[in-house]
Design a protein around this motif. Structure first.
Motif, PDB file in Angstrom:
ATOM      1  N   SER A  55      33.433  36.809  32.416  1.00  0.00           N
ATOM      2  CA  SER A  55      34.114  37.355  33.598  1.00  0.00           C
ATOM      3  C   SER A  55      35.608  37.075  33.550  1.00  0.00           C
ATOM      4  O   SER A  55      36.423  37.918  33.935  1.00  0.00           O
TER       5      SER A  55
ATOM      6  N   PHE B 157      39.278  42.683  47.321  1.00  0.00           N
ATOM      7  CA  PHE B 157      39.869  41.344  47.261  1.00  0.00           C
ATOM      8  C   PHE B 157      41.100  41.215  48.145  1.00  0.00           C
ATOM      9  O   PHE B 157      41.317  40.176  48.777  1.00  0.00           O
TER      10      PHE B 157
ATOM     11  N   ARG C 261      40.558  35.232  41.257  1.00  0.00           N
ATOM     12  CA  ARG C 261      39.541  35.989  41.994  1.00  0.00           C
ATOM     13  C   ARG C 261      38.168  35.835  41.344  1.00  0.00           C
ATOM     14  O   ARG C 261      37.153  35.711  42.046  1.00  0.00           O
TER      15      ARG C 261
ATOM     16  N   THR D 108      34.888  34.207  43.119  1.00  0.00           N
ATOM     17  CA  THR D 108      33.640  34.981  43.154  1.00  0.00           C
ATOM     18  C   THR D 108      32.484  34.171  42.599  1.00  0.00           C
ATOM     19  O   THR D 108      31.390  34.131  43.173  1.00  0.00           O
TER      20      THR D 108
END
Length: 559
Positions: A23, A38, A446, A450
């Protein structure tokens, strides 16, 4: 020990770690992925974060409400460990409006791990955790005290962060604490403690920048309260947090940027001193009631009576203390002694393994895997003058962890706020990362947030809660509930097998043993039970064999 470390690094957390790496790589290539969603979340967080008091209240309530909403899936925890039962004894004592209990004449049958029988009958631990559990017991369940303390902890950490980083970033750090610690970890799902000393640490470290920016008496009082909480929860680790704080504050008081002593003495030194003196007076009184000495803590009495292994690495190993109780032999002269010798024998290899073990446990509990991004900017954080004190304090405290032969994550609870302040500051540095003109740091932070949300229930330390119970100990709660439904009083004789596990203890009692509906006693080879049976004439007497495939009540019959 090597197997332990290998299991930590290759266990259930490995798959989430690999997923996170993928990711982060995706976020590096497409940092603006999901921008619409976001940006709205971040804008909302900024608005909430700026309302500082509202944010503290909201974050305090968040773990309480979320955990209560999960009761169907994760019920109120059962006590499993020696520590759980010991703290619950303290809670029962305080709920009965006593600081300790008189020794019982049949104490030898009730003697158990982490509990003093002489000179008084009481938990060996400092009183703060027992006090918050007692508050919960008065409310209906000791676990309500755990729930309340974790909520206060979350708010206290946010308050601390607001003193060190911008309010919107402070909220991010507070949310990470809730996700990582406050809902699924054993700090919420057991009775060991963790939240209470974390509150103390947050108050001490959070008061420092406020005192230096605005010399108000209330911040001095808050710092003193934080010291008091640490003194009565984790005194050694709390002292190691307070030492650098006191030095830092002292340097500031006598520095050029500080007001004159005529201002700092009445507005800072005097309020702190009053609170600390009052706390110390209670500390001495509590010791005197429990041990007969103003300066000898119940913990010290317990160590002298049962332990031949010292707490600190530089202390000498004593000859074994032999017991007629086979379970004590297995625990104190078996498990505890072997563990100490593995890590504290003075051999450099053993010390190195101990250091790696402590570091691994700390990292695994607090930051693995999603928050390990801080390691990428570790150098920048250390050089950041804005959090210089936090890095010094964290380093000093971590060295003290290495001086203790035992380590569990809640030992580092006073450091919780400092740890997440450094994590938050690291996130700020990552956020500004650029690569070929692209703000890749935005995508990376971010992705981290997450993962923090989605991994919260699945961290290895969280998922293993269902396995935290020692073998068969759940049956104790089942049997206790069964006995509560049978009229009259009960005496349960626990008969262990020779192969009984050292960490599986059933014999724990209420503060007032004689008035308890259920009394638990151990059968000791070579010791006649008749005096115990005569003492509790009128009670139904049962036998339980915890090491049988299915522990259950058996009417007791003398052989």
């Amino acid at each position: 020990m090597y197997k332990f470390i290998l299991d930590y690094l290759t266990g259930p957390g490995l798959v989430p770690a690999l997923s996170l790496i993928c990711s982060l790589f995706l976020a590096w290539i497409f940092p603006r992925l999901g921008e619409a969603v976001f940006s709205r979340i971040e804008h909302f967080g900024t608005i909430v974060g700026r309302k500082r008091s509202f944010a503290i209240v909201a974050l305090s309530l968040l773990p309480i409400l979320l955990r209560l909403s999960l009761l169907y899936f994760v019920p109120v925890p059962l006590p499993h460990t020696h520590d759980d039962f010991s703290y619950l004894l303290a809670a029962d004592t305080f709920a009965d409006r006593r600081l300790t209990n008189p020794p019982h004449s049949m104490w030898v049958f009730f003697d158990t791990i982490h509990v003093n029988q002489h000179p008084t009958y009481m938990s060996k631990y400092p009183p703060a955790q027992g006090a918050i559990l007692a508050l919960g017991q008065v409310m209906g369940s000791p676990w309500m005290g755990v729930l309340l303390s974790v909520g206060i902890m979350s708010g206290a950490v946010l308050w601390m962060l607001q003193g060190w980083v911008p309010s919107s970033w402070a909220l991010i750090g507070g949310v990470l604490v809730v996700l990582r610690i406050a809902i699924f970890s054993y700090w919420m799902n057991s009775y060991w403690g963790g939240a209470v000393p974390a509150i103390g640490g947050a108050l001490v470290v959070g008061a420092l920048p406020r005192i230096m920016h605005s010399l108000r008496i209330r911040y001095a009082v808050i710092l003193g309260i934080g010291v008091a909480v640490l003194m009565h929860s984790r005194p050694f680790e709390g002292l190691m947090l307070c030492v650098p704080a006191a030095i830092w504050l002292g340097v500031w008081i006598f520095g050029k940027s500080s007001p004159s002593l005529s201002i700092t003495l009445p507005r800072l030194v005097l309020p702190i001193s009053i609170v600390v003196i009052l706390s110390s007076a209670f500390w001495a009184y509590y010791n005197w009631r429990g041990t007969g000495s103003l300066f000898k803590m119940p913990y010290m009495v317990n160590d002298q009576a049962y332990l031949s292994t010292p707490t600190l690495l530089w202390q000498k190993l004593r000859p074994p203390i032999h017991f007629t109780n086979p379970q004590f032999e297995a625990f104190y002269n078996g498990w505890a002694r072997e563990h100490w010798l593995q890590t504290s024998s003075g051999d450099l290899k053993a010390i190195a393994v101990h250091a790696v073990s402590v570091l691994t446990k700390f990292v695994y509990f607090f930051i693995w895997p999603e928050l390990c991004i801080i390691l990428a900017v570790f150098g920048r954080v250390i050089r950041d003058h804005r959090v210089r004190f936090l890095t010094i304090e964290a380093g000093f405290s971590f060295v003290t962890f290495l001086s203790v032969g035992w380590f569990q994550p809640h030992y580092a609870a006073p450091q919780l706020a400092t740890t997440f302040a450094l994590i938050t500051q690291a996130m700020r540095h990552v956020r500004r990362w650029q690569f070929k003109g692209k703000l890749v740091g935005i995508g990376i932070t971010r992705a981290v947030m997450t993962f923090a949300v989605f991994l919260a229930p699945f961290h290895p330390h969280s998922a293993s809660l269902k396995h935290r119970a020692t073998s068969g100990i759940e049956s104790r709660a089942t049997i206790a509930a069964q006995l509560e439904g049978i009229p009259g009083g009960h005496l349960v004789i626990i008969r262990y097998s020779p192969q009984h596990g050292a960490l599986e203890e059933w014999v724990y009692n209420k503060a007032d043993i004689d008035r308890a509906k259920v009394v638990w006693a151990r059968e000791i080879p070579g010791l006649e039970l008749r005096p115990l049976l005569d003492y509790f004439t009128g009670r139904q007497i049962w036998l339980v064999e915890p090491d049988s495939p299915s522990p259950h009540l058996i009417p007791f019959a003398e052989e």
